[in-house]
Scaffold this active site. Sequence first.
Site, PDB file in Angstrom:
ATOM      1  CB  CYS A   1      -8.599 -24.124 -12.679  1.00  0.00           C
ATOM      2  SG  CYS A   1      -9.121 -24.560 -10.990  1.00  0.00           S
TER       3      CYS A   1
ATOM      4  CG  ASP B   1     -12.068 -26.542 -13.802  1.00  0.00           C
ATOM      5  OD1 ASP B   1     -11.790 -27.633 -14.312  1.00  0.00           O
ATOM      6  OD2 ASP B   1     -11.540 -26.136 -12.751  1.00  0.00           O
TER       7      ASP B   1
ATOM      8  CE  LYS C   1      -9.466 -28.597 -12.001  1.00  0.00           C
ATOM      9  NZ  LYS C   1     -10.058 -27.728 -10.983  1.00  0.00           N
TER      10      LYS C   1
HETATM   11  C1  VGL Z   1     -11.507 -22.662  -9.629  1.00  0.00           C
HETATM   12  C2  VGL Z   1     -11.758 -21.370  -7.760  1.00  0.00           C
HETATM   13  C3  VGL Z   1     -12.101 -22.476  -7.029  1.00  0.00           C
HETATM   14  C4  VGL Z   1     -11.208 -22.727 -11.093  1.00  0.00           C
HETATM   15  C5  VGL Z   1     -11.831 -23.779  -8.905  1.00  0.00           C
HETATM   16  O1  VGL Z   1     -11.704 -23.645 -11.782  1.00  0.00           O
HETATM   17  O2  VGL Z   1     -10.480 -21.835 -11.579  1.00  0.00           O
HETATM   18  N1  VGL Z   1     -11.451 -21.461  -9.045  1.00  0.00           N
HETATM   19  N2  VGL Z   1     -12.135 -23.680  -7.617  1.00  0.00           N
END
Ligand code: VGL
Length: 193
Positions: free
Chosen positions: A140, A10, A96
């Site tokens: 994540c 991410d 995702k």
């Molecule tokens: C994430 C918070 C909300 C991440 C994703 O990628 O860690 N954190 N959505």
Amino acid sequence: MMSTALLLIDIQNDFCPGGSLAVPEGDSIIPPLNRVIASLHAQGVPILASRDWHPIRTTHFQAWGGVWPPHCVQNTPGAAFRAGLALPPDAVVFSKGMAENADSYSAFEATDAAGEALTPWLKAHGIQHLVVAGLATDYCVKSSVLDARREGFSVQVLQDAVRGVELHPGDTEKALAAMSAAGAQLIDSRQIN
Ligand code: VGL
Ligand code: ZN
């Protein structure tokens, strides 16, 4: 030598400074990661990049009962990979968070463009070892590393190439401890040659 893949979690605009869910110093992981990407890619190691890829309406967001401001909404600039991240053209993207009723923090809940999930992809490619880095350490990255260990992969986490959201102070430290307790090895990116 175990067959390895690099799993980048991410590394998207909304998780970097200026983004809607900015992780402090989120973009500081990019220079060390670009060196690791170039080195491993040159050795034929598959480069996998997960992305948070949400619909506008999801219970993951505050407006519908979640804890997060809107972020990484599909096809918006905030959902794009950070421009400075040197992803090779053959990097495989896993998406995702597309469900309207699930957080889906883990890259093991993600699918590639053909709809294949991460575990079967890794098994089909004979991968046994994952080098993991990205954002955010306490969500994540942690969730993906714990799933990787449950699925039987050996894992190295690049400690200098992860950063946490720290919704609660100390979350990043706890996440690193949880990953270590699950058998992940915490290393410095400079240990990757
Ligand atoms: C994430 C918070 C909300 C991440 C994703 O990628 O860690 N954190 N959505
Ligand atoms: Zn999210």
